[in-house]
Structures are given as structure tokens and as C-alpha cells.
Design a protein around this motif. Structure first.
Motif, PDB file in Angstrom:
ATOM      1  N   LYS A  62     135.629 -37.995-128.594  1.00  0.00           N
ATOM      2  CA  LYS A  62     135.770 -38.484-127.230  1.00  0.00           C
ATOM      3  C   LYS A  62     136.789 -37.631-126.481  1.00  0.00           C
ATOM      4  CE  LYS A  62     135.860 -42.930-124.867  1.00  0.00           C
ATOM      5  NZ  LYS A  62     136.050 -44.400-125.062  1.00  0.00           N
ATOM      6  N   ALA A  63     136.434 -37.206-125.259  1.00  0.00           N
ATOM      7  CA  ALA A  63     137.333 -36.364-124.461  1.00  0.00           C
ATOM      8  C   ALA A  63     136.837 -36.334-123.018  1.00  0.00           C
ATOM      9  CB  ALA A  63     137.388 -34.941-125.040  1.00  0.00           C
ATOM     10  N   SER A  64     137.634 -35.731-122.147  1.00  0.00           N
ATOM     11  CA  SER A  64     137.265 -35.600-120.719  1.00  0.00           C
ATOM     12  C   SER A  64     136.475 -34.303-120.537  1.00  0.00           C
ATOM     13  CB  SER A  64     138.519 -35.594-119.842  1.00  0.00           C
ATOM     14  OG  SER A  64     139.223 -36.807-119.960  1.00  0.00           O
ATOM     15  N   TYR A  65     135.236 -34.348-120.927  1.00  0.00           N
ATOM     16  CA  TYR A  65     134.413 -33.144-120.918  1.00  0.00           C
ATOM     17  C   TYR A  65     133.929 -32.797-119.500  1.00  0.00           C
ATOM     18  CZ  TYR A  65     134.138 -33.687-125.990  1.00  0.00           C
ATOM     19  OH  TYR A  65     134.441 -33.805-127.327  1.00  0.00           O
ATOM     20  N   LEU A  66     133.734 -31.492-119.311  1.00  0.00           N
ATOM     21  CA  LEU A  66     133.046 -30.970-118.122  1.00  0.00           C
ATOM     22  C   LEU A  66     131.798 -30.232-118.614  1.00  0.00           C
ATOM     23  CD1 LEU A  66     136.055 -29.416-116.149  1.00  0.00           C
ATOM     24  CD2 LEU A  66     134.948 -31.615-115.713  1.00  0.00           C
ATOM     25  N   ILE A  67     130.706 -30.402-117.910  1.00  0.00           N
ATOM     26  CA  ILE A  67     129.468 -29.726-118.316  1.00  0.00           C
ATOM     27  C   ILE A  67     129.087 -28.722-117.242  1.00  0.00           C
ATOM     28  CG2 ILE A  67     127.034 -30.006-118.915  1.00  0.00           C
ATOM     29  CD1 ILE A  67     127.674 -32.829-119.830  1.00  0.00           C
ATOM     30  N   ASN A  68     129.128 -27.455-117.611  1.00  0.00           N
ATOM     31  CA  ASN A  68     128.726 -26.384-116.698  1.00  0.00           C
ATOM     32  C   ASN A  68     127.307 -25.944-117.044  1.00  0.00           C
ATOM     33  OD1 ASN A  68     131.253 -26.540-115.671  1.00  0.00           O
ATOM     34  ND2 ASN A  68     131.777 -24.384-115.951  1.00  0.00           N
ATOM     35  N   ILE A  69     126.454 -25.881-116.031  1.00  0.00           N
ATOM     36  CA  ILE A  69     125.075 -25.424-116.226  1.00  0.00           C
ATOM     37  C   ILE A  69     124.821 -24.244-115.296  1.00  0.00           C
ATOM     38  CG2 ILE A  69     122.632 -26.046-116.174  1.00  0.00           C
ATOM     39  CD1 ILE A  69     123.393 -28.905-116.676  1.00  0.00           C
ATOM     40  N   LYS A  70     124.574 -23.099-115.897  1.00  0.00           N
ATOM     41  CA  LYS A  70     124.340 -21.870-115.129  1.00  0.00           C
ATOM     42  C   LYS A  70     122.869 -21.492-115.230  1.00  0.00           C
ATOM     43  CE  LYS A  70     126.031 -17.139-114.480  1.00  0.00           C
ATOM     44  NZ  LYS A  70     126.441 -17.370-113.097  1.00  0.00           N
ATOM     45  N   PHE A  71     122.227 -21.365-114.077  1.00  0.00           N
ATOM     46  CA  PHE A  71     120.797 -21.033-114.025  1.00  0.00           C
ATOM     47  C   PHE A  71     120.612 -19.546-113.772  1.00  0.00           C
ATOM     48  CE2 PHE A  71     121.221 -25.434-112.757  1.00  0.00           C
ATOM     49  CZ  PHE A  71     120.222 -26.071-113.476  1.00  0.00           C
ATOM     50  N   LYS A  72     119.654 -18.989-114.479  1.00  0.00           N
ATOM     51  CA  LYS A  72     119.297 -17.598-114.207  1.00  0.00           C
ATOM     52  C   LYS A  72     118.416 -17.557-112.957  1.00  0.00           C
ATOM     53  CE  LYS A  72     116.835 -13.625-116.181  1.00  0.00           C
ATOM     54  NZ  LYS A  72     116.065 -13.126-117.345  1.00  0.00           N
ATOM     55  N   PRO A  73     118.724 -16.666-112.006  1.00  0.00           N
ATOM     56  CA  PRO A  73     117.864 -16.576-110.818  1.00  0.00           C
ATOM     57  C   PRO A  73     116.422 -16.349-111.246  1.00  0.00           C
ATOM     58  CG  PRO A  73     119.844 -15.270-110.514  1.00  0.00           C
ATOM     59  CD  PRO A  73     119.837 -15.713-111.955  1.00  0.00           C
ATOM     60  N   THR A  74     115.549 -17.231-110.836  1.00  0.00           N
ATOM     61  CA  THR A  74     114.158 -17.157-111.286  1.00  0.00           C
ATOM     62  C   THR A  74     113.372 -16.084-110.574  1.00  0.00           C
ATOM     63  OG1 THR A  74     113.482 -18.785-109.638  1.00  0.00           O
ATOM     64  CG2 THR A  74     114.143 -19.612-111.796  1.00  0.00           C
TER      65      THR A  74
END
Length: 289
Positions: free
Chosen positions: A138-150
Motif C-alpha cells: 500500500k502506498a500513494s502511487y501515481l500512474i503515468n501512461i505514455k502513448f506513442k503517437p499513432t
């Protein structure tokens, strides 16, 4: 010609309006897809909270931290199973038409490191997924989602920009098609003309003098035709230059004198016809009775 030019103008205006409309429609579609993506990202956060047993705390507003990168954050700490995160993200982002390739990193701000990460590719064999069975503390997570330019947006813009040269080409073709063909000087008949005892066949580029046939070049024919249509009249040098060369996009200097000289030699078989220089003005085709 007036009608044709109006038709050309109308056609080009219609094409321009069409391109502008397409550009705005593309922009509107892209904005909608981006807004829809942010909703899907919130869904990912919501399902992770539920899987963690938290059904009351909030998913904070999704942040766009770069051109193609977003961050999901939470009000409270949570725990997650990597396999659940992978399944949730891939299931929801499959509904995003612009999300073919992306990388997900779960950050642990307190430790300044990546707690877990995976990469999804449009080509499944290029997916990178590891450690799916290990539950994270358990923690204060951050979720980063990086998309490749399609390439969809880029392609759309490319099509739009690519259409501009095409429109220019279409306009050029139509302009050429409606551009008036240069008429023969004076708009007169270009058949056989009588210059005293000399017969001038403009159509076939020939002179017939005392039973002799003399061939003329195209330019010589055009120069002589101007004189033949106005015998014994002074033809200004500027008019000859304009009607023979400048109207075709070429400006000449001594070329005119050269063609006058060649014509004189071809006309010298008959002393009753001659091209004379009118100093300071131009030339005259003198035909003796």
C-alpha cells in the motif's frame, strides 16, 4: 472567357471551403477522442481503487503532463496486483482508437522510483509485461501512461497539407485550360497573303517569289505576318517584341534584329519588297507598286 474564369474561381473557392471544413472536422474529432481518452483513464483509476477495496476515496483529476502522457493520482493510498492493472488498462484502453502503443509506469513518489511498469504494443509479440503475480504494498502511487503517437493526427494533418499542392495543381491545370490561346497578330486570316508580286503562305510558312519557294521558321513567319497585315505602315519595335516574344514569357533584345535581318535576305529576291528601319520607332514593310 469571363464565364470560364468565373467557373474557375467558383471551383477553387469550393475546394478551399471543403479543405477548411475538413480541417475543422478533423480538429473536432481529435478533441473528442482526447476527451474520451481521459474518461477511460479515470475508469482505470476507479477500478484500481475498487480492486484495492477502496470504494469511497476519489480518483483525482487526470493530468496531462506531456503531449502524449497522462498521470492518474489518488486521494488515498492503495495497493494493486500487477496482473489486475495490466488487464484493466488493456481492456479499457482497447476502446481508445488512438491507443495502439503505450507504456504504463506506476511511480512511488516517496521512494522516487518506478514500482511497476509494462508496455503494450499494437503487435502483441512486442508487449513487455513482467512480475504479474506480485502484489504491491500500500502506498500513494501515481500512474503515468505514455502513448506513442499513432500517426492518425499526423496523417490527417499530412493529408490536409498534402491537399494544398494538389489544389494548386488543379488550379494550374484549369488556368491553362481556360487561358486564351494567343491569336495570330491582328486576328486576321493566316492563309496566303499577297505582298505585291510575293505570295506569303503563313499557314505553311513559305514565301513564293518569282517561282521560287522559300521556307520560313515559325518566328520568321510570325514577324512577317505582323508586317504583312499592315504594309507600308510603321510597326513599333516594342509591339513586335511584345507580340512575338514577351507574350510567351521571354524578353528579347537583339533577337528581333536578327530575325529582321534574316527576313530581309529571304525577301531580297524581289526588289519591290523590303523591310526598312524607321530610326527611333521601329520597322516598315515597304511594298512598291
Amino acid at each position: 472567357m469571363s464565364g470560364k474564369r468565373k467557373y474557375l474561381f467558383g471551383l477553387m473557392l469550393l475546394l478551399l471551403v471543403s479543405v477548411i471544413c475538413v480541417a475543422f472536422s478533423m480538429t473536432g474529432s481529435d478533441d473528442f477522442d482526447i476527451a474520451r481518452r481521459e474518461v477511460l483513464l479515470r475508469r482505470i483509476g476507479d477500478e484500481l481503487l475498487s480492486q484495492s477495496g477502496d470504494r469511497t476515496s476519489r480518483v483525482l483529476p487526470v493530468k496531462k503532463i506531456a503531449e502524449n502522457e497522462y498521470q492518474i493520482s489518488f486521494e488515498n493510498e492503495l495497493t494493486f496486483r500487477p496482473d489486475s492493472l495490466v488487464n484493466t488498462a488493456t481492456r479499457l484502453l482497447a476502446k481508445d482508437p488512438l491507443a495502439a502503443d503505450y507504456v504504463v509506469n506506476v511511480l512511488n513518489p516517496g521512494k522516487s522510483n518506478v514500482a511497476y511498469g509494462f508496455a503494450i504494443s499494437g503487435n502483441k509479440k512486442d508487449d513487455i509485461i513482467a512480475c504479474k503475480g506480485r502484489k504491491q504494498p500500500k502506498a500513494s502511487y501515481l500512474i503515468n501512461i505514455k502513448f506513442k503517437p499513432t500517426g492518425i493526427i499526423t496523417a490527417k494533418n499530412g493529408y490536409l497539407l498534402g491537399s494544398l499542392p494538389f489544389l494548386a495543381f488543379v488550379g494550374f491545370v484549369f488556368f491553362i485550360s481556360v487561358k486564351p490561346r494567343k491569336a495570330a497578330p491582328g486576328g486576321q486570316n493566316t492563309g496566303i497573303l499577297t505582298l505585291g508580286p510575293v505570295l506569303f503562305d503563313a499557314k505553311n510558312r513559305k514565301l513564293m517569289i518569282n517561282g521560287k519557294t522559300i521556307d520560313l521558321t515559325g518566328t520568321e513567319t510570325r514577324v512577317l505576318l505582323i508586317f504583312a497585315l499592315s504594309p507600308n505602315e510603321t510597326i513599333e519595335r516594342s509591339r513586335l517584341q511584345k507580340e512575338i516574344w514577351e507574350d510567351e514569357g521571354v524578353i528579347v533584345g537583339r533577337s528581333l534584329d536578327m530575325f529582321i535581318s534574316k527576313l530581309r535576305k529571304k525577301l531580297e529576291f524581289d526588289p519591290n519588297i523590303n523591310i526598312v528601319v524607321i530610326r527611333g520607332k521601329g520597322y516598315k514593310l515597304e511594298i512598291s507598286s
